[in-house]
Write an enzyme that holds these catalytic residues in place. Structure first.
Site, PDB file in Angstrom:
ATOM      1  N   ASP A  34       1.059  -1.618  -0.114  1.00 58.22           N
ATOM      2  CA  ASP A  34       0.267   0.069  -0.011  1.00 58.22           C
ATOM      3  C   ASP A  34       0.890   1.538   0.220  1.00 58.22           C
ATOM      4  O   ASP A  34       1.520   1.404   0.839  1.00 58.22           O
ATOM      5  CB  ASP A  34      -1.031  -0.283   0.899  1.00 58.22           C
ATOM      6  CG  ASP A  34      -1.999   0.658   1.749  1.00 58.22           C
ATOM      7  OD1 ASP A  34      -2.333   1.528   0.150  1.00 58.22           O
ATOM      8  OD2 ASP A  34      -3.032   1.364   2.007  1.00 58.22           O
ATOM      9  N   HIS A  68      -4.505  13.203   1.137  1.00 56.67           N
ATOM     10  CA  HIS A  68      -4.026  12.460   2.678  1.00 56.67           C
ATOM     11  C   HIS A  68      -3.128  13.231   3.565  1.00 56.67           C
ATOM     12  O   HIS A  68      -3.257  12.605   4.689  1.00 56.67           O
ATOM     13  CB  HIS A  68      -4.339  11.320   1.730  1.00 56.67           C
ATOM     14  CG  HIS A  68      -4.840  10.155   3.018  1.00 56.67           C
ATOM     15  ND1 HIS A  68      -6.066  10.471   3.799  1.00 56.67           N
ATOM     16  CD2 HIS A  68      -3.194   9.282   3.383  1.00 56.67           C
ATOM     17  CE1 HIS A  68      -5.764   9.213   4.160  1.00 56.67           C
ATOM     18  NE2 HIS A  68      -4.474   8.448   4.209  1.00 56.67           N
ATOM     19  N   GLU A 105     -10.244   3.812   3.587  1.00 53.23           N
ATOM     20  CA  GLU A 105      -9.572   4.312   2.200  1.00 53.23           C
ATOM     21  C   GLU A 105     -10.126   4.047   1.578  1.00 53.23           C
ATOM     22  O   GLU A 105     -10.053   3.388   0.566  1.00 53.23           O
ATOM     23  CB  GLU A 105      -8.693   4.393   2.765  1.00 53.23           C
ATOM     24  CG  GLU A 105      -8.088   4.681   4.428  1.00 53.23           C
ATOM     25  CD  GLU A 105      -6.615   4.663   4.646  1.00 53.23           C
ATOM     26  OE1 GLU A 105      -5.769   3.956   3.842  1.00 53.23           O
ATOM     27  OE2 GLU A 105      -6.287   4.841   5.767  1.00 53.23           O
ATOM     28  N   GLU A 121      -9.196   3.756  -2.604  1.00 54.22           N
ATOM     29  CA  GLU A 121      -8.217   4.078  -3.093  1.00 54.22           C
ATOM     30  C   GLU A 121      -8.296   2.683  -4.334  1.00 54.22           C
ATOM     31  O   GLU A 121      -9.083   2.514  -4.735  1.00 54.22           O
ATOM     32  CB  GLU A 121      -6.884   2.779  -2.302  1.00 54.22           C
ATOM     33  CG  GLU A 121      -6.473   3.699  -0.816  1.00 54.22           C
ATOM     34  CD  GLU A 121      -5.701   2.811  -0.432  1.00 54.22           C
ATOM     35  OE1 GLU A 121      -4.499   2.333  -1.460  1.00 54.22           O
ATOM     36  OE2 GLU A 121      -5.142   2.660   1.395  1.00 54.22           O
ATOM     37  N   ASP A 138      -9.055   0.434   1.810  1.00 56.30           N
ATOM     38  CA  ASP A 138      -8.222  -0.180   2.611  1.00 56.30           C
ATOM     39  C   ASP A 138      -8.611  -0.423   4.016  1.00 56.30           C
ATOM     40  O   ASP A 138      -8.596   1.056   4.874  1.00 56.30           O
ATOM     41  CB  ASP A 138      -6.907   0.261   2.909  1.00 56.30           C
ATOM     42  CG  ASP A 138      -5.898   0.312   3.406  1.00 56.30           C
ATOM     43  OD1 ASP A 138      -5.572  -1.584   4.004  1.00 56.30           O
ATOM     44  OD2 ASP A 138      -5.016   1.535   3.906  1.00 56.30           O
ATOM     45  N   ARG A 153      -9.101   3.269  13.149  1.00 58.63           N
ATOM     46  CA  ARG A 153      -7.525   4.311  13.866  1.00 58.63           C
ATOM     47  C   ARG A 153      -7.116   4.094  15.228  1.00 58.63           C
ATOM     48  O   ARG A 153      -6.056   4.881  15.206  1.00 58.63           O
ATOM     49  CB  ARG A 153      -8.378   5.669  13.770  1.00 58.63           C
ATOM     50  CG  ARG A 153      -8.868   5.830  12.171  1.00 58.63           C
ATOM     51  CD  ARG A 153      -7.354   5.825  11.099  1.00 58.63           C
ATOM     52  NE  ARG A 153      -8.332   5.976   9.746  1.00 58.63           N
ATOM     53  CZ  ARG A 153      -7.825   5.822   8.626  1.00 58.63           C
ATOM     54  NH1 ARG A 153      -6.446   5.438   8.750  1.00 58.63           N
ATOM     55  NH2 ARG A 153      -8.300   6.289   7.239  1.00 58.63           N
ATOM     56  N   GLN A 206      -4.318   1.812  14.865  1.00 59.09           N
ATOM     57  CA  GLN A 206      -3.220   2.552  14.071  1.00 59.09           C
ATOM     58  C   GLN A 206      -2.877   3.476  14.916  1.00 59.09           C
ATOM     59  O   GLN A 206      -1.121   3.248  15.001  1.00 59.09           O
ATOM     60  CB  GLN A 206      -3.705   2.819  12.940  1.00 59.09           C
ATOM     61  CG  GLN A 206      -3.007   4.278  12.111  1.00 59.09           C
ATOM     62  CD  GLN A 206      -3.694   4.749  10.890  1.00 59.09           C
ATOM     63  OE1 GLN A 206      -4.772   4.070  10.770  1.00 59.09           O
ATOM     64  NE2 GLN A 206      -2.488   4.816  10.345  1.00 59.09           N
ATOM     65  N   LYS A 226      -4.624  -1.916  10.031  1.00 64.75           N
ATOM     66  CA  LYS A 226      -5.061  -2.661   8.627  1.00 64.75           C
ATOM     67  C   LYS A 226      -4.933  -3.574   8.367  1.00 64.75           C
ATOM     68  O   LYS A 226      -5.462  -3.785   7.134  1.00 64.75           O
ATOM     69  CB  LYS A 226      -3.779  -2.153   7.621  1.00 64.75           C
ATOM     70  CG  LYS A 226      -3.454  -0.055   8.265  1.00 64.75           C
ATOM     71  CD  LYS A 226      -3.886   0.641   7.486  1.00 64.75           C
ATOM     72  CE  LYS A 226      -3.747   2.382   7.409  1.00 64.75           C
ATOM     73  NZ  LYS A 226      -4.653   3.021   6.261  1.00 64.75           N
ATOM     74  N   THR A 271      -8.846  -5.942   3.146  1.00 65.35           N
ATOM     75  CA  THR A 271      -8.873  -5.187   2.418  1.00 65.35           C
ATOM     76  C   THR A 271      -9.884  -5.310   1.096  1.00 65.35           C
ATOM     77  O   THR A 271      -9.812  -6.661   0.368  1.00 65.35           O
ATOM     78  CB  THR A 271      -7.553  -4.773   1.333  1.00 65.35           C
ATOM     79  OG1 THR A 271      -6.774  -4.664   2.607  1.00 65.35           O
ATOM     80  CG2 THR A 271      -7.490  -4.649   0.594  1.00 65.35           C
ATOM     81  N   GLU A 314      -9.818  12.115   8.326  1.00 65.22           N
ATOM     82  CA  GLU A 314     -10.313  13.301   7.339  1.00 65.22           C
ATOM     83  C   GLU A 314     -11.739  14.655   7.670  1.00 65.22           C
ATOM     84  O   GLU A 314     -11.715  15.652   7.978  1.00 65.22           O
ATOM     85  CB  GLU A 314     -10.263  13.569   6.061  1.00 65.22           C
ATOM     86  CG  GLU A 314      -8.588  12.562   5.486  1.00 65.22           C
ATOM     87  CD  GLU A 314      -8.196  12.810   4.224  1.00 65.22           C
ATOM     88  OE1 GLU A 314      -8.084  13.411   3.897  1.00 65.22           O
ATOM     89  OE2 GLU A 314      -8.091  11.290   4.110  1.00 65.22           O
TER      90      GLU A 314
HETATM   91 CA    CA Z   1      -4.086   2.942   2.952  1.00 67.68          CA
END
Ligand code: CA
Length: 432
Positions: free
Chosen positions: A136, A143, A207, A209, A241, A245, A248, A261, A265, A381
């Site tokens: 990744d 971001h 996420e 992506e 993804d 949080r 993480q 993470k 996925t 975000e």
């Molecule tokens: Ca990611």
């Protein structure tokens, strides 16, 4: 480096299949996947999407094949597309041309191909490739800056960011196809003081992506130069993804993402090939006050056409919104055009030390947030790390994802003078 435009991109080209016109999957697209009829124990095999149908490539082979593209076709009929990906752009280009010819209006193969169609609604999809390795990246500077500001307010963007396409090695065993449920992970969470709390993540996030599937690989010890990088790309899918949080935040230093993470996925079932993306190239450039990439990450073609214009959107449904019959709520719109590093730069940088990539390997672009409000690619975000919950159109609020929430990522490409093509969607629902 990039695949050339040819008559398969002609916007006036139409399929004999009426549903193909004006759909995400017109004859100019023909993305590849792996499917079987839902509710059967048939073997999975390769397909391409067209309109509201898929073309069963095993059935095409069994019904007489496609003439000059039969060698390439034979690589698509197994349970994964890895052999086809490994055969490079000669195979994917040849099969694309043969399928366009077979599926177009007036095709002499119409009857044969009509016998090979399966309604998408009657199909179930598997991962299109056996993903040996998943990496990744972190290619959106917007971001990276937004996240960096939340995790390190005094030092949002680390000094290496503008020199290196930052990435980390993810986990391939938990790459799953759209529709698979997402169990809420548990783990150690960042403590405010003393021992870390342990339990279910309460800061579960998505996420937005893209995933890049590697085509032909490279030998260990032999880097892929920037001029050859896209020859090693098979195509692009949507990728979510999923990220916890709170897990993480506690674990990510000093070695980076781990259990926050690697629990899931999600990828979309179809891979839009580099051939199909040829009309949607655009130039790559840096602001004059940013450092220019080092020479090994620079080429004229990367500068003139290294970026891809792919529009992206995140949508959400909740248990309540579905019960109310609401359409999905839009949470953000963005574009791959905002990436700080191109697809070719990711591939070249990944192999510059001699690391080998293999057919079917998956590269995530990283969350593709844009510069403006409304283009955030993750809730962390959008809600400023949960401090500013968002209110959904039905009055519900969200800081992070709740059980029953379903996230849908969509993507498409459009440009004047070409047929609009879609990437389809990837969805996943949180289960408690
Ligand atoms: Ca990611």
């Amino acid at each position: 480096m990039s695949r050339d435009l040819d008559d398969t991109h002609d916007p006036d080209l139409e399929s004999f299949l009426a549903s193909a016109q004006k759909s995400a999957f017109p004859i100019q697209n023909l993305p590849f996947g792996v499917f079987r009829r839902a509710g059967t124990d048939e073997a999975f095999r390769g397909c391409v999407a067209i309109g509201d149908q898929v073309v069963d490539l095993l059935a095409v082979q069994a019904s007489g094949g496609l003439g000059s593209a039969d060698d390439a076709l034979a690589l698509t009929v197994g349970e994964t597309l890895n052999p086809f990906m490994d055969a490079g752009s000669e195979a994917s280009g040849a099969l694309r041309r043969a399928l366009v010819s077979a599926l177009r209006k007036g095709s002499t193969r119409e009857e044969q191909l009509r016998g090979c169609l399966v309604a998408m609604s009657a199909a179930e999809f598997a991962l299109p490739a056996r993903v040996g390795d998943y990496t990744d990246f972190y290619t959106s500077v917007h971001h990276a800056t937004n996240i960096g500001r939340l995790f390190r307010p005094d030092n949002p963007l680390l000094p290496n960011y503008k020199w290196i396409p930052i990435g980390y090695h993810g986990r391939s065993s938990s790459v799953i196809v759209s529709g698979a449920p997402i169990p809420r992970p548990r783990g150690q969470k960042r403590p405010s003081d003393g021992a870390p709390p342990f339990g279910l993540s309460s800061r579960l996030d998505y996420e937005l992506e893209l995933g890049v599937y590697i085509g032909r690989g490279n030998a260990l010890g032999t880097p892929i130069g920037i001029g050859d990088a896209e020859d090693h790309a098979f195509g692009v899918s949507l990728l979510n993804d999923w990220s916890a949080r709170d897990i993480q935040a506690w674990e990510y230093q000093p070695l980076g993402p781990f259990l926050g993470k690697n629990f899931a996925t999600s990828v979309s079932p179809f891979i839009v090939t580099m051939e199909a993306l040829a009309p949607f190239r655009s130039g790559f450039s840096r602001n004059a006050d940013d450092p220019q990439p080092l020479a090994y990450l620079t080429s004229n073609e990367n500068s003139s056409a290294g970026a891809l214009d792919i529009s992206l959107e995140v949508e959400l449904t909740t248990t309540r919104s579905r019960a109310e019959g609401s359409a999905p709520f839009s949470l953000g719109k963005s574009s791959y055009g905002h990436a700080y590093w191109t697809l070719a730069q990711m591939i070249t940088h990944h192999t510059v030390n001699g690391c080998n990539l293999r057919a079917g390997d998956l590269l995530g672009t990283g969350t593709l947030s844009g510069p403006d409000a409304g283009s955030e690619g993750a809730l962390i975000e959008l809600t400023k790390s949960g401090r500013e919950p968002i209110t959904l159109p039905n009055g519900e609020t969200r800081s992070f994802l709740e059980d029953g929430d379903e996230v849908i990522l969509r993507g498409h490409c459009e440009r004047e003078g070409f047929a609009r093509i879609g990437l389809g969607e990837v969805r996943g629902r949180i289960v408690g």
